[in-house]
Design an enzyme around this catalytic site. Sequence first.
Site, PDB file in Angstrom:
ATOM      1  N   HIS A 109      43.351   2.485  17.199  1.00 22.41           N
ATOM      2  CA  HIS A 109      43.206   1.033  17.022  1.00 22.41           C
ATOM      3  C   HIS A 109      43.324   0.229  18.316  1.00 22.41           C
ATOM      4  CE1 HIS A 109      43.067   1.474  12.744  1.00 22.41           C
ATOM      5  NE2 HIS A 109      44.304   1.913  12.631  1.00 22.41           N
ATOM      6  N   ASP A 145      40.881   9.508   9.674  1.00 22.28           N
ATOM      7  CA  ASP A 145      42.067   8.715   9.356  1.00 22.28           C
ATOM      8  C   ASP A 145      41.713   7.745   8.219  1.00 22.28           C
ATOM      9  OD1 ASP A 145      44.724   7.694  11.211  1.00 22.28           O
ATOM     10  OD2 ASP A 145      43.902   6.190   9.846  1.00 22.28           O
ATOM     11  N   HIS A 147      42.318   4.743   8.041  1.00 17.16           N
ATOM     12  CA  HIS A 147      41.933   3.446   8.611  1.00 17.16           C
ATOM     13  C   HIS A 147      40.682   3.603   9.494  1.00 17.16           C
ATOM     14  CE1 HIS A 147      46.344   3.173   7.911  1.00 17.16           C
ATOM     15  NE2 HIS A 147      46.019   1.979   7.460  1.00 17.16           N
TER      16      HIS A 147
HETATM   17 ZN   LIG Z   1      45.652   5.292   9.875  1.00 17.27          ZN
END
Ligand SMILES: [Zn+2]
Length: 367
Positions: A109, A145, A147
């Site tokens: 991220h 993942d 996300h």
């Molecule tokens: Zn994650």
Amino acid sequence: MDPVRLALTMGLVRAFGLDEAVDLRGAKPVGDSTLRLVHRQDYVAAVRAASANPRAADQDYGLGTVDDPAFAGMHEASALIAGLSVGAAEAVWRGETAHAVNFTGGLHHAMPGAAAGFCIYNDPALAIARLLELGAERVAYVDVDVHHGDGVQAAFWEDPRVLTISLHEHPRTLFPQTGWPEETGSGAGEGSAVNLALPAGTGDAGWLRAFHAVVPELLADFRPQVLVTQHGADTHFEDPLAHLAVSLDAQRAVMESCHELAHTHAEGGRWVALGGGGYAVVDVVPRSWTHLVGIAAHAPVDPESVVPPSWRDLVYARTRQLGPGRMTDGRTPSWQSWEDGYDPADRLDQAVIATRKAAFPLRGLLA
Ligand SMILES: [Zn+2]
Ligand SMILES: [Zn+2]
């Protein structure tokens, strides 16, 4: 993001003797010249400042926030994690090993100019950028993942040399609210980002069906020189932060597929595998990434294996919890192949169709 998950994973790797099956290497923290391949100089300076004086953290850079609290030494710790991924990429590129794993990495991220989602420096993006610097012309990144792999996608948004593929829970229901199928890259990189947004609640059969409906075909067409994969364990049904319902056994099946795909489609079988999210830190993360290490070491751990009692003692000493007893959730993952047809009324199939429609024609593939 309790660091105990890393200690417990390394403990389980050792308990199965996998540390003897691999070449265990350290690495140097990445320096400024590598950080600059992905991150803005003013952001790196802000991380250093927060690292020296956490109370002075600049929230405009995402530092000193709830998700990314400032702490003394955060620059050094984050640069070391990135250094391990960069070192893994270098070793694979130079042919010192076909596969390398850094389960402390996968911090997908982090943005070029800001910390986000527990991530300070984006080690997958740095590893890929280093491969490009070394002369790679085609690197594929597959992120499973729960996300969206937003920071890696952002780093190579306009770069046709890097194909990023992210499978994740739909942005409507999960951080970071990006990863829509219509996000496909821009400029010269148009078509080099692929996003598969899965409905909340997707389980083993749907997750595996979606993976196989999209990833192998893209890799077969792209023929990467290196495959980089991110194995966040937060897709698991026990994970407290997200809403997919994937078992350890399906996670393991995807790891095996990534391994096979590297051998089939990546030059020399070059494969760099990273960790990622995962917040069931006792029950899921250590078992998941121990399987990853075993697969990459060509010494896979039998899912039916009993977890060594010495490791359960470690778990109790560190967490006062009882660790899991076996290396399986007792599932036998299977899925129906996309080639056998699909149901336009099914939500999972709709997600796959949306991805194929948005991205495949841009790559010259049939939707
Ligand atoms: Zn994650
Ligand atoms: Zn192999």
